[in-house]
Scaffold this motif. Structure first.
Motif, PDB file in Angstrom:
ATOM      1  N   ILE A 102      11.874  -0.664   3.730  1.00 33.40           N
ATOM      2  CA  ILE A 102      11.254  -2.008   4.081  1.00 33.40           C
ATOM      3  C   ILE A 102      10.655  -2.189   2.788  1.00 33.40           C
ATOM      4  CG2 ILE A 102       9.546  -3.437   5.463  1.00 33.40           C
ATOM      5  CD1 ILE A 102      10.187  -1.563   7.705  1.00 33.40           C
ATOM      6  N   ALA A 103      10.716  -3.407   2.054  1.00 25.94           N
ATOM      7  CA  ALA A 103       9.837  -3.769   0.926  1.00 25.94           C
ATOM      8  C   ALA A 103       8.458  -3.541   1.086  1.00 25.94           C
ATOM      9  CB  ALA A 103      10.343  -5.126   0.466  1.00 25.94           C
ATOM     10  N   ASN A 104       7.891  -2.863   0.042  1.00 24.58           N
ATOM     11  CA  ASN A 104       6.437  -2.827  -0.292  1.00 24.58           C
ATOM     12  C   ASN A 104       5.981  -1.836   1.021  1.00 24.58           C
ATOM     13  OD1 ASN A 104       6.408  -4.505  -2.470  1.00 24.58           O
ATOM     14  ND2 ASN A 104       6.634  -6.469  -0.917  1.00 24.58           N
TER      15      ASN A 104
END
Length: 123
Positions: A102-104
């Motif tokens: 999951i991004a970030n």
């Protein structure tokens, strides 16, 4: 008396995950493993120690094993190995991160078991 064996930042590429895109290619995972063991603190040779290279080798062997759906299943396998690997290990703390899923967000799962409780739930 107790001593702690630490394997930090084990980075692997594993076939792991429940989503279709996770089944297509291996994913980067990062593990943190701590094992507590009893010791008489008479360290004169490797035979007096817990050989953490064998634990590391076992973990890295998952890069060449079949797909695993859940981080939790992988954790239970590794924790089981640790307790069976050396009789003096009485506590295992294992965190597995999937930093790219999951991004970030750095997603992960932590499990901590003492040997007695682990044996009880795996009867």
């Amino acid at each position: 008396m107790m001593y702690k064996i630490i394997l930090k930042n084990l980075e692997l590429n594993l076939p792991i995950g429940i989503f279709d895109f996770e089944k297509v290619k291996k994913q980067r995972v990062v593990m943190q493993l701590e094992m507590k063991a009893y010791s008489n603190f008479k360290f004169n040779s490797i035979d007096d120690c817990i050989d953490y290279s064998k634990v590391s080798d076992y973990i890295f062997s998952f890069e060449n094993k079949p797909h695993v759906e859940l981080i939790e299943s992988l954790q239970m396998d590794i924790i089981n190995f640790c307790f069976n690997f050396h009789e003096d290990i009485y506590f295992v703390d294992l965190t597995i991160f999937k930093p790219d899923i999951i991004a970030n967000v750095e997603c992960g799962v932590n499990m901590q078991f003492n040997k007695e409780d682990f044996i009880k739930i795996n009867k």
